[in-house]
Design a protein around this motif. Structure first.
Motif, short mmCIF file in Angstrom:
data_model
loop_
_atom_site.label_atom_id
_atom_site.label_comp_id
_atom_site.label_asym_id
_atom_site.label_seq_id
_atom_site.Cartn_x
_atom_site.Cartn_y
_atom_site.Cartn_z
N LEU A 16 -20.40 -67.95 -5.81
CA LEU A 16 -19.63 -67.98 -7.09
C LEU A 16 -20.17 -67.22 -8.34
O LEU A 16 -19.54 -66.74 -9.03
CB LEU A 16 -19.00 -69.15 -7.44
CG LEU A 16 -18.02 -69.55 -6.37
CD1 LEU A 16 -17.73 -71.05 -6.72
CD2 LEU A 16 -16.83 -68.74 -6.60
N TYR A 18 -22.41 -64.91 -8.34
CA TYR A 18 -22.39 -63.45 -8.44
C TYR A 18 -21.01 -63.04 -8.58
O TYR A 18 -20.67 -61.85 -9.17
CB TYR A 18 -22.94 -63.05 -7.01
CG TYR A 18 -24.35 -63.32 -6.60
CD1 TYR A 18 -25.54 -62.51 -7.50
CD2 TYR A 18 -24.79 -64.41 -5.64
CE1 TYR A 18 -26.99 -62.89 -7.27
CE2 TYR A 18 -26.02 -64.69 -5.67
CZ TYR A 18 -26.90 -64.08 -6.55
OH TYR A 18 -28.48 -64.27 -6.19
N LEU A 19 -19.97 -63.53 -8.16
CA LEU A 19 -18.48 -63.00 -8.45
C LEU A 19 -18.24 -63.28 -9.81
O LEU A 19 -17.39 -62.39 -10.46
CB LEU A 19 -17.64 -63.86 -7.42
CG LEU A 19 -17.76 -63.74 -5.85
CD1 LEU A 19 -16.93 -64.77 -5.11
CD2 LEU A 19 -17.61 -62.25 -5.58
N TRP A 20 -18.78 -64.25 -10.49
CA TRP A 20 -18.42 -64.53 -12.09
C TRP A 20 -18.91 -63.23 -12.68
O TRP A 20 -18.21 -62.43 -13.65
CB TRP A 20 -19.10 -65.62 -12.42
CG TRP A 20 -18.61 -66.97 -12.02
CD1 TRP A 20 -19.25 -67.88 -11.71
CD2 TRP A 20 -17.09 -67.25 -11.55
NE1 TRP A 20 -18.60 -68.95 -11.24
CE2 TRP A 20 -17.23 -68.62 -11.15
CE3 TRP A 20 -16.08 -66.65 -11.46
CZ2 TRP A 20 -16.21 -69.44 -10.55
CZ3 TRP A 20 -14.80 -67.30 -11.27
CH2 TRP A 20 -15.05 -68.60 -10.70
#
Length: 118
Positions: A16, A18-20
């Motif tokens: 998460l 990295y996704l943010w």
């Protein structure tokens, strides 16, 4: 906390983070989105993800006798949220947390000292 719970929860929170970061990069290339407000939201979400990772690492470190394990996600959070210009340090800290947090003391306790397999 068991190995599997530690690994699953830590990996989900880690991915998460990295996704943010990718979400704000994607919004930067979109002309219709104001990334000023989105940047603050992403930083809050990343801080929450790192807080979850630190708690999980603390719980796992307490269970296996490695109290220092929570320090790695905290250092990763500092480098990721405060010192953004230092690449790969958060990733190295996350990998160290997973590697050091995975061994289970039960396997060491079941092996008898002084016995050999030969």
């Amino acid at each position: 906390m068991s190995n599997i719970k530690f690994l699953i929860i830590y990996l989900i929170a880690m991915v998460l983070t990295y996704l943010w970061r990718f979400a704000i990069l994607g919004a930067a290339f979109d002309d219709s989105t104001d990334i000023g407000d989105m940047g603050n939201t992403v930083n809050i979400l990343m801080l929450a993800s790192y807080a979850i990772m630190a708690f999980v690492a603390y719980s796992r470190g307490k269970a296996i006798g490695k109290g220092y394990l929570a320090a790695f996600p905290i250092v990763g959070a500092v480098f990721d949220l405060v010192l953004v210009f230092v690449p790969f340090v958060p990733t190295v800290m996350n990998i160290l947390t997973i590697v050091l947090g995975m061994p289970d003391n039960k396997s060491a306790e079941t092996a008898q000292p002084g016995s050999s397999n030969t």
